[in-house]
Design a protein around this motif. Structure first.
Motif, PDB file in Angstrom:
ATOM      1  N   LYS A 249     -14.535  52.717  15.150  1.00 13.90           N
ATOM      2  CA  LYS A 249     -15.896  52.569  15.689  1.00 13.90           C
ATOM      3  C   LYS A 249     -16.315  51.097  15.779  1.00 13.90           C
ATOM      4  CE  LYS A 249     -17.613  57.135  14.591  1.00 13.90           C
ATOM      5  NZ  LYS A 249     -16.570  57.705  13.715  1.00 13.90           N
ATOM      6  N   ILE A 250     -15.433  50.294  16.354  1.00 16.66           N
ATOM      7  CA  ILE A 250     -15.736  48.877  16.592  1.00 16.66           C
ATOM      8  C   ILE A 250     -15.701  48.686  18.108  1.00 16.66           C
ATOM      9  CG2 ILE A 250     -14.979  46.483  16.199  1.00 16.66           C
ATOM     10  CD1 ILE A 250     -13.445  47.532  13.740  1.00 16.66           C
ATOM     11  N   SER A 251     -16.647  47.906  18.636  1.00 14.46           N
ATOM     12  CA  SER A 251     -16.690  47.776  20.101  1.00 14.46           C
ATOM     13  C   SER A 251     -15.438  47.060  20.609  1.00 14.46           C
ATOM     14  CB  SER A 251     -17.935  47.013  20.537  1.00 14.46           C
ATOM     15  OG  SER A 251     -17.723  45.636  20.372  1.00 14.46           O
ATOM     16  N   LEU A 252     -15.022  47.448  21.801  1.00 16.40           N
ATOM     17  CA  LEU A 252     -13.820  46.881  22.384  1.00 16.40           C
ATOM     18  C   LEU A 252     -13.974  45.369  22.585  1.00 16.40           C
ATOM     19  CD1 LEU A 252     -11.096  48.005  23.241  1.00 16.40           C
ATOM     20  CD2 LEU A 252     -11.965  48.215  25.569  1.00 16.40           C
ATOM     21  N   ASP A 253     -15.222  44.986  22.915  1.00 16.96           N
ATOM     22  CA  ASP A 253     -15.515  43.554  23.082  1.00 16.96           C
ATOM     23  C   ASP A 253     -15.158  42.772  21.829  1.00 16.96           C
ATOM     24  OD1 ASP A 253     -16.324  43.295  25.575  1.00 16.96           O
ATOM     25  OD2 ASP A 253     -18.454  42.909  25.155  1.00 16.96           O
ATOM     26  N   GLU A 254     -15.621  43.312  20.709  1.00 21.19           N
ATOM     27  CA  GLU A 254     -15.388  42.642  19.434  1.00 21.19           C
ATOM     28  C   GLU A 254     -13.894  42.593  19.114  1.00 21.19           C
ATOM     29  OE1 GLU A 254     -17.531  43.505  15.292  1.00 21.19           O
ATOM     30  OE2 GLU A 254     -18.783  43.652  17.093  1.00 21.19           O
ATOM     31  N   ILE A 255     -13.218  43.668  19.409  1.00 20.58           N
ATOM     32  CA  ILE A 255     -11.772  43.724  19.158  1.00 20.58           C
ATOM     33  C   ILE A 255     -11.054  42.693  20.019  1.00 20.58           C
ATOM     34  CG2 ILE A 255      -9.704  45.172  19.447  1.00 20.58           C
ATOM     35  CD1 ILE A 255     -11.509  47.570  18.645  1.00 20.58           C
ATOM     36  N   ASN A 256     -11.438  42.650  21.291  1.00 22.07           N
ATOM     37  CA  ASN A 256     -10.782  41.700  22.189  1.00 22.07           C
ATOM     38  C   ASN A 256     -11.036  40.257  21.795  1.00 22.07           C
ATOM     39  OD1 ASN A 256      -9.376  43.478  23.810  1.00 22.07           O
ATOM     40  ND2 ASN A 256     -11.136  43.818  25.163  1.00 22.07           N
ATOM     41  N   LYS A 257     -12.209  40.025  21.175  1.00 19.94           N
ATOM     42  CA  LYS A 257     -12.507  38.671  20.711  1.00 19.94           C
ATOM     43  C   LYS A 257     -11.523  38.253  19.627  1.00 19.94           C
ATOM     44  CE  LYS A 257     -17.328  38.321  21.635  1.00 19.94           C
ATOM     45  NZ  LYS A 257     -18.611  38.687  21.059  1.00 19.94           N
ATOM     46  N   LYS A 258     -11.121  39.219  18.784  1.00 17.42           N
ATOM     47  CA  LYS A 258     -10.196  38.901  17.684  1.00 17.42           C
ATOM     48  C   LYS A 258      -8.745  38.890  18.152  1.00 17.42           C
ATOM     49  CE  LYS A 258     -13.110  40.164  13.856  1.00 17.42           C
ATOM     50  NZ  LYS A 258     -13.678  41.304  13.149  1.00 17.42           N
ATOM     51  N   LEU A 259      -8.422  39.807  19.055  1.00 15.49           N
ATOM     52  CA  LEU A 259      -7.021  39.887  19.514  1.00 15.49           C
ATOM     53  C   LEU A 259      -6.842  38.991  20.742  1.00 15.49           C
ATOM     54  CD1 LEU A 259      -6.401  43.720  19.133  1.00 15.49           C
ATOM     55  CD2 LEU A 259      -6.012  41.892  17.467  1.00 15.49           C
ATOM     56  N   THR A 260      -6.966  37.695  20.489  1.00 17.45           N
ATOM     57  CA  THR A 260      -6.861  36.745  21.600  1.00 17.45           C
ATOM     58  C   THR A 260      -5.399  36.597  22.013  1.00 17.45           C
ATOM     59  OG1 THR A 260      -6.566  34.925  20.082  1.00 17.45           O
ATOM     60  CG2 THR A 260      -8.820  35.413  20.765  1.00 17.45           C
ATOM     61  N   LEU A 261      -5.236  35.912  23.121  1.00 13.50           N
ATOM     62  CA  LEU A 261      -3.886  35.683  23.630  1.00 13.50           C
ATOM     63  C   LEU A 261      -3.032  34.957  22.575  1.00 13.50           C
ATOM     64  CD1 LEU A 261      -2.455  36.378  26.226  1.00 13.50           C
ATOM     65  CD2 LEU A 261      -3.003  34.117  27.096  1.00 13.50           C
ATOM     66  N   ASP A 262      -3.636  33.971  21.903  1.00 15.23           N
ATOM     67  CA  ASP A 262      -2.915  33.225  20.850  1.00 15.23           C
ATOM     68  C   ASP A 262      -2.418  34.152  19.757  1.00 15.23           C
ATOM     69  OD1 ASP A 262      -3.357  30.965  22.184  1.00 15.23           O
ATOM     70  OD2 ASP A 262      -4.984  30.218  20.905  1.00 15.23           O
ATOM     71  N   VAL A 263      -3.303  35.047  19.332  1.00 16.08           N
ATOM     72  CA  VAL A 263      -2.959  35.976  18.253  1.00 16.08           C
ATOM     73  C   VAL A 263      -1.784  36.854  18.684  1.00 16.08           C
ATOM     74  CG1 VAL A 263      -3.801  38.024  17.034  1.00 16.08           C
ATOM     75  CG2 VAL A 263      -5.239  35.968  17.170  1.00 16.08           C
ATOM     76  N   LEU A 264      -1.869  37.378  19.912  1.00 11.91           N
ATOM     77  CA  LEU A 264      -0.809  38.266  20.387  1.00 11.91           C
ATOM     78  C   LEU A 264       0.519  37.510  20.508  1.00 11.91           C
ATOM     79  CD1 LEU A 264      -2.699  40.412  23.071  1.00 11.91           C
ATOM     80  CD2 LEU A 264      -2.444  40.815  20.618  1.00 11.91           C
ATOM     81  N   GLU A 265       0.415  36.232  20.882  1.00 13.99           N
ATOM     82  CA  GLU A 265       1.633  35.419  20.966  1.00 13.99           C
ATOM     83  C   GLU A 265       2.296  35.281  19.599  1.00 13.99           C
ATOM     84  OE1 GLU A 265       1.113  31.588  22.819  1.00 13.99           O
ATOM     85  OE2 GLU A 265       0.504  32.529  24.710  1.00 13.99           O
ATOM     86  N   ILE A 266       1.487  35.010  18.569  1.00 10.56           N
ATOM     87  CA  ILE A 266       2.029  34.850  17.217  1.00 10.56           C
ATOM     88  C   ILE A 266       2.723  36.134  16.758  1.00 10.56           C
ATOM     89  CG2 ILE A 266       1.402  34.457  14.778  1.00 10.56           C
ATOM     90  CD1 ILE A 266      -0.828  32.587  15.856  1.00 10.56           C
ATOM     91  N   ILE A 267       2.092  37.260  17.083  1.00  8.02           N
ATOM     92  CA  ILE A 267       2.684  38.543  16.686  1.00  8.02           C
ATOM     93  C   ILE A 267       4.050  38.732  17.364  1.00  8.02           C
ATOM     94  CG2 ILE A 267       2.428  41.059  16.780  1.00  8.02           C
ATOM     95  CD1 ILE A 267      -0.627  40.566  16.589  1.00  8.02           C
ATOM     96  N   LEU A 268       4.095  38.420  18.676  1.00 10.45           N
ATOM     97  CA  LEU A 268       5.361  38.595  19.396  1.00 10.45           C
ATOM     98  C   LEU A 268       6.444  37.661  18.856  1.00 10.45           C
ATOM     99  CD1 LEU A 268       4.095  39.078  23.062  1.00 10.45           C
ATOM    100  CD2 LEU A 268       5.124  40.804  21.585  1.00 10.45           C
ATOM    101  N   GLN A 269       6.009  36.440  18.502  1.00  7.75           N
ATOM    102  CA  GLN A 269       6.983  35.512  17.929  1.00  7.75           C
ATOM    103  C   GLN A 269       7.501  36.028  16.586  1.00  7.75           C
ATOM    104  OE1 GLN A 269       4.693  32.090  18.566  1.00  7.75           O
ATOM    105  NE2 GLN A 269       5.863  31.551  20.398  1.00  7.75           N
TER     106      GLN A 269
END
Lengths: 480, 438
Positions: free
Chosen positions: A375-395
């Protein structure tokens, strides 16, 4: 159904689309507001003669009403330019570039030099008494199933203020919308039947959505110009949905057939009603209402600017879908990526890890699941899961710090407040925890078979560990 | 094929054949050498590169405008309503007297100020415009003191005509306040309203502020306020104007319609199209004969003191034959003194001793000078500088210009006495709370 070709139906479409930039002639934000206005200004407008010395018929019609206009404003969205208290600033270059993109996608010819014009509008929807508009390109086309439809003109203009309250002699407007860049696309009167109207609208809509335009209700408005042989041109304004166009065009033709019989032939602007009929709005304005915006210099559109834009034209939805198929994504994922506008992100991340399906899930599927579950807004989630964050995870996956099946849990941890580095590390610790837990459970409940232990472990770690990992570890301690 | 499009008279309807296709259009005056500006049928203007033009066919030659002839015929038949007061309109230029020139795209003077009345017929419900005078047409930044003399001369003729009830002067905004101050000094024993007005948006725009300003100016011109006053938008609404004392008003914004604000004073009145609400004391309409004292000296200068400024500027003006200088001083009335090499005290003493008149006005605009608060002020006071209380620097300049042309003989005492006499409401002896930033 009428034989439209026999009736000599001529129909052109005018599409107005808001661009997703700051305002066209000032630096105000282009956002509509619903809170109580922060201030109000009261004004009047009077009729003026145009370039030829004549007062335009549409202008006279409005000026006949001595009305007081109240304008509501907000400091974030309204500066002295919208209040007609300061000259316009130089045209917003980003909007100009977007308009050039659209013009080129519509196969138009761009004018090397063009003058910003004032189109007299004195219904109060513009504080200045005119709308600034500039012609950018002409002579383009789109292809349809019924043949090619020409694009007469592409113009860039400022949106008008929006009506909040209408009385007989008093109208209240809100200035948040005034000055939002609006691209105006006018097709040639090549459309030959009501179905084709819809097809052209959808096709142009596809091109617009490939560029940086606003989305949602009210951000795109369509007018149609329609006539049959022997009847003057009628402009119909105020469509929200393309599907209403067919109904309204059909009914308008019936009306025109009747008008011709009754010899009631007037050039006018009509309003589209929700029931598919139309009603009189105002007389058709002429060229007399256009005169130059003297506060701004001639707008030169250089070859370099055009070539730069040509080299980086955005892809249309239909093309993008093809490209994504090439990356091995299924239709469902493709549609999600396109509708969520995550194509750029996907392309960026594929550079790091080629698993397009995993990346698509990270971008559009899992954030949604987390949003629903937590029950967290998608906006808020997208703010945290930035492109940088996703890159670090993939690395981290590339470096084998985590496994693909860990990603969903890592995303959840980040959304819940952990930094990405912590989230990745914690997964590692949980492997040690896993081993301890396995030893503990075997001690507590000795003698069970491997599947029973498996069930217990999986229940305790709730998706934070993979089955494969558990099995491998159990194999070390349990003899099957 | 090279076609000389530049030889085609602007206004001619043509068919242009270009490398980029054909245009049915009207040729306009070109803003730049390589671009031919044309008006398309839709009303849009676009530029065509001269080098792209292949051929041109004239469809219709430019028609001579008949409208101007027509309007000239009409204006001779003046409709005078005997029940209404008579007002003389003096047009001097400025945005209010200009309109867009569609051919060039620039702004030009109205060929005939009568056009203004056509655009704003509401004016004629309040008064007859019994005469329109046009002493000159200028942008106000191009005006000088000889223009103040000319306006005064035209005004006094009508003020002393008992068939005229008031005067409206339309004027550019930039230096409007200077002219307003000048008329306060040049028209002695004023008997009727002298109303200056303006517009910030030209009258070819439906939103022009000229409409309310003119209607309210007419309302003020037929009132019993015998003052030189500036009438213009009170705020951003098209609702009411303020009548502001000519000597106490300043242009405070580059573009807003309510740009003129009262400084160190209250408006004389709030003027609505249909009524007037009096705010402060004023001189009543009377039967005086107005005395014209319209000489101004142009040997006066206004100097704004800035940090570290070299006082040499005083000798510069002295050497050029200037008789007086108004210094916009800092704070309560200070300039640089003390150990600095740019200490102003010696130079001030010298130029004043040699006959130059030096006056002080507040750089802050708001508030009153007071040389007694700091010792530097007392030292400066001892040089013979005339501290002009709460006067506006621009008004101080105009006043000094007027005093030096009208007081005889010119000596420090006589000039000082005249400069400190309240002649046009330029001093306010009681500054109150509501007179700041309004």
């Amino acid at each position: 159904m009428e034989d439209y070709e026999k009736l000599g139906m001529k129909c052109g479409l005018e599409i107005h689309q808001q661009l997703d930039t700051h305002k066209l002639f000032c630096n105000c934000q282009s956002e509509l507001r619903n809170e109580e206005p922060e201030f109000e200004i009261k004004r009047k407008l009077h009729a003026i003669a145009g370039e030829t010395g004549d007062v335009d018929v549409a202008v006279k019609f409005e000026a006949g009403k001595d009305r007081e206009f109240t304008y509501q404003g907000y400091s974030q969205n309204t500066c002295l330019v919208e209040l007609d208290e300061s000259p316009p600033e130089m045209i917003n270059l980003e909007s100009l570039k977007i308009t050039l993109q659209v013009a080129l996608l519509l196969n138009c010819e761009v004018f090397p030099a063009t003058q910003i014009m004032r189109k007299t509008v004195i219904d109060g929807s513009n504080t200045s008494g005119f709308q600034r508009t500039v012609l950018i390109a002409r002579n383009g086309f789109v292809e349809t199933a019924y043949g090619r439809v020409g694009i007469d003109t592409v113009a860039l203009e400022e949106d008008a203020a929006r009506i909040i309250k209408q009385g007989d002699d008093k109208i209240t407007y809100r200035l948040d919308r005034l000055g939002i860049p609006l691209i105006e696309i006018a097709t040639a009167p090549d459309i030959k039947n009501p179905e084709q109207v819809k097809e052209v609208a959808l096709h142009i809509g596809d091109i617009l959505r490939a560029c940086k335009v606003k989305r949602g209700i009210g951000t795109i408005r369509q007018d149609i110009n329609i006539s049959i042989k022997g009847h003057p041109r009628i402009e119909i304004k105020g469509f929200q949905e393309p599907k209403m166009m067919v109904v309204i065009a059909e009914k308008e033709i019936e009306r025109q057939i009747k008008n011709i019989k009754e010899k009631n032939l007037i050039k006018e602007v009509r309003k589209a009603n929700p029931d598919g009929t139309t009603s009189f709005l105002r007389p058709m304005p002429g060229a007399a209402r256009m005169y130059p915006e003297t506060d701004l210099p001639l707008l030169n559109i250089s070859r370099d600017l055009i070539n730069g834009i040509k080299a980086n034209l955005p892809k249309l939805r239909s093309d993008i879908k093809e490209e994504l198929k090439g990356h091995g994504l299924n239709d469902e994922m493709i549609n999600l990526i396109v509708s969520e506008n995550k194509l750029d992100e996907l392309k960026e991340l594929i550079q790091i890890n080629s698993d397009s399906s995993l990346i698509a899930k990270m971008l559009v599927l899992w954030p949604k699941e987390i949003s629903i579950k937590e029950k967290i807004s998608l906006d808020e989630i997208n703010k945290k899961l930035t492109l940088d964050v996703l890159e670090i995870i993939l690395q981290a996956i590339n470096n084998k710090k985590i496994q693909k099946y860990d990603v969903q849990a890592v995303l959840l941890d980040i959304v819940k407040g952990k930094s990405v580095n912590e989230a990745i590390k914690l997964e590692k610790q949980s492997n040690e925890d896993l081993e301890k837990e396995i030893i503990k459970i075997i001690k507590e409940k000795p003698g069970l078979n491997i599947n029973a232990y498996m069930g217990l472990i999986m229940a305790r770690f709730k998706g934070k560990v993979s089955g494969k990992e558990v099995i491998e570890m159990l194999n070390k301690y349990v003899k099957s | 094929m090279v076609v000389n499009v530049k030889k085609v008279t602007p206004g001619t309807e043509v068919m242009l054949h270009t490398k980029k296709g054909d245009f049915s259009c009207v040729i306009l005056e070109s803003p730049s050498p390589e671009i031919i500006l044309v008006k398309l049928k839709s009303g849009y203007n676009i530029g065509v590169k001269e080098e792209d033009i292949l051929d041109l066919k004239v469809i219709r030659k430019k028609e001579e405008k008949e409208t101007s002839k027509k309007s000239k015929g009409k204006e001779d038949k003046k409709k005078i309503n005997n029940d209404l007061p008579n007002v003389v309109l003096i047009a001097t230029g400025g945005t209010i007297s200009s309109r867009l020139d569609y051919k060039t795209g620039g702004v030009k003077w109205l060929s005939n100020p009568q056009e203004l009345l056509k655009v704003y017929p509401e004016l004629l419900k309040i008064c007859n415009i019994s005469k329109i005078e046009v002493p000159f047409m200028k942008a106000s930044e191009n005006m000088d003191s000889s223009d103040w003399s000319k306006i005064s001369e035209v005004a006094v003729k009508h003020l002393n005509d008992n068939k005229v009830d008031g005067i409206i002067i339309t004027h550019g905004t930039d230096f409007l306040a200077y002219s307003a101050a000048a008329l306060g000094f040049s028209l002695r024993n004023l008997n009727k309203p002298v109303v200056l007005t303006y517009s910030q948006r030209s009258s070819d725009r439906a939103s022009s502020d000229a409409r309310l300003n003119l209607v309210c100016a007419a309302r003020a011109a037929v009132s019993d306020i015998a003052e030189v006053m500036l009438v213009g938008h009170g705020n951003s609404n098209d609702e009411f104007c303020y009548a502001l004392r000519g000597s106490k008003v300043r242009k405070m914004h580059t573009s807003r319609r309510d740009t003129f604000r009262p400084i160190n004073s209250k408006p004389i009145a709030k003027v609505y199209p249909e009524r007037i609400e009096i705010i402060s004391e004023y001189k009543k309409r009377n039967n005086n004969k107005v005395e014209l004292k319209n000489k101004f000296s142009d040997k006066v200068a206004l100097v704004k003191f800035y940090p570290g400024q070299d006082p040499e500027i005083l000798e510069h003006y002295q050497a050029k034959g200037y008789r007086g200088v108004v210094i916009e001083m800092s704070g309560l009335g200070h300039v640089l003194t003390g150990e600095s090499k740019n200490n102003w005290l010696p130079k001030l003493r010298k130029v004043i001793r040699e006959g130059m008149i030096v006056c002080a006005a507040p750089q802050t605009l708001y508030g009153r000078l007071d040389p007694w608060v700091y010792s530097v002020g007392r030292e400066l006071q001892s040089t013979g500088i005339i501290y002009l209380e709460d006067i506006l620097p621009e008004t101080a300049l105009v006043k000094l210009s007027w005093v030096l042309a009208n007081i005889k003989p010119i000596n420090q005492d006589k000039v000082k006495e005249a400069m400190l006499t309240n002649m046009a409401g330029e001093f306010n002896s009681r500054l109150t709370e509501e007179e700041f930033l309004n």
